[in-house]
Write an enzyme that holds these catalytic residues in place. Structure first.
Site, PDB file in Angstrom:
ATOM      1  N   THR A   1       0.836  -1.197   0.000  1.00  0.00           N
ATOM      2  CA  THR A   1       0.000   0.000   0.000  1.00  0.00           C
ATOM      3  C   THR A   1       0.871   1.247   0.000  1.00  0.00           C
ATOM      4  O   THR A   1       1.910   1.278   0.654  1.00  0.00           O
ATOM      5  CB  THR A   1      -0.913  -0.002   1.241  1.00  0.00           C
ATOM      6  N   GLY A   2       0.436   2.263  -0.718  1.00  0.00           N
ATOM      7  CA  GLY A   2       1.163   3.524  -0.721  1.00  0.00           C
ATOM      8  C   GLY A   2       1.430   4.012  -2.129  1.00  0.00           C
ATOM      9  O   GLY A   2       1.086   3.357  -3.118  1.00  0.00           O
TER      10      GLY A   2
ATOM     11  N   GLY B   1       6.481  -0.685  -0.710  1.00  0.00           N
ATOM     12  CA  GLY B   1       7.424   0.380  -0.417  1.00  0.00           C
ATOM     13  C   GLY B   1       7.810   0.390   1.049  1.00  0.00           C
ATOM     14  O   GLY B   1       7.494  -0.517   1.815  1.00  0.00           O
TER      15      GLY B   1
ATOM     16  N   LYS C   1       7.392   1.027   8.338  1.00  0.00           N
ATOM     17  CA  LYS C   1       6.289   1.056   7.392  1.00  0.00           C
ATOM     18  C   LYS C   1       5.015   1.436   8.141  1.00  0.00           C
ATOM     19  O   LYS C   1       4.953   1.331   9.353  1.00  0.00           O
ATOM     20  CB  LYS C   1       6.111  -0.310   6.723  1.00  0.00           C
TER      21      LYS C   1
ATOM     22  N   GLU D   1      -0.010  -5.355   6.001  1.00  0.00           N
ATOM     23  CA  GLU D   1       1.274  -5.457   5.306  1.00  0.00           C
ATOM     24  C   GLU D   1       2.170  -6.483   5.993  1.00  0.00           C
ATOM     25  O   GLU D   1       2.791  -7.326   5.335  1.00  0.00           O
ATOM     26  CB  GLU D   1       1.959  -4.091   5.271  1.00  0.00           C
TER      27      GLU D   1
END
Length: 223
Positions: free
Chosen positions: A28-29, A82, A94, A103
């Protein structure tokens, strides 16, 4: 190259790590979003993806990529995501996007973690980026006091003047002012605080490889 161009470069480089005929984990991101857009070009080569957030699932589906529940999947060869910070040893912070728990779960279920990041994320010591901690709502004040005792300055994450709520229905405390010299040990300490769901330290199980976007091109760091 600007930061957006560096992110795009590593997103494209990550395609080489996507095995054919498999189900992959997707993070995600902003950098993960660019990877998803690149993944769309080879979507017929994979069976689908496990998404680390509702936002990622929606973006995958928008490209016609099948999204599977983790409980339906026996094997994930790679998780691609990422990082907000990463050290030369592959430890990461993160959770800037609020998806740290999912994640970490998908990363733990994957054979390899391929981190995609621009060179601004590479640090000697973690902690300049606020450390996210997902917490059970009723425990956020208690947890915040215990985090402060570890030397940080906890702040409840807000969104539009209201507490930010994760996809899991929990809250996030961002801890600023920490210099995390021993991230694996700190990960264990924070995870052992009652009321914590998980901390955004990925050190006990860090990245396998980092594709780092630099002014000289994409560098491959192996850990």
């Amino acid at each position: 190259m600007n930061q957006d161009q560096l992110k795009l470069a590593v997103a494209r480089a990550a395609i080489d790590y996507v095995p054919s005929g498999e189900i992959i984990g997707v993070g995600t991101g902003s950098t993960a979003n660019l990877f998803i857009d690149e993944l769309a070009g080879i979507k017929d080569r994979i069976r689908g993806a496990v998404a680390s957030s509702e936002a990622t699932a929606a973006r995958l589906r928008s490209h016609g990529i099948a999204v599977l529940d983790l409980n339906e999947v026996d094997y994930i060869p790679v998780y691609i995501d990422g990082a907000d910070e990463i050290t030369h040893k592959g430890a990461m912070i993160k959770g800037g996007g609020g998806a740290l728990t999912r994640e970490k779960i998908i990363a733990s279920a994957s054979e390899r973690f391929i981190c995609i990041a621009d060179e601004s994320k590479l640090v000697d010591v973690l902690g300049n980026f606020p450390l996210p901690v997902e917490v059970i709502p009723m425990a956020h004040s208690v947890v915040a006091r215990k985090l402060a005792a570890l030397g940080g300055h906890p702040r409840l994450r807000m969104a539009s003047d209201k507490p930010f709520v994760t996809d899991n229905g929990n809250l996030i405390i961002d801890v600023v002012g920490m210099q995390i010299a021993a991230p694996a040990e700190m990960e264990t300490v924070i995870n052992n605080i009652v009321g914590v769901v998980t901390v955004g330290l990925f050190a006990r199980q860090g990245a396998s490889i980092c594709l780092l976007g630099t002014s000289k091109g994409v560098q491959t760091l192996k850990f």
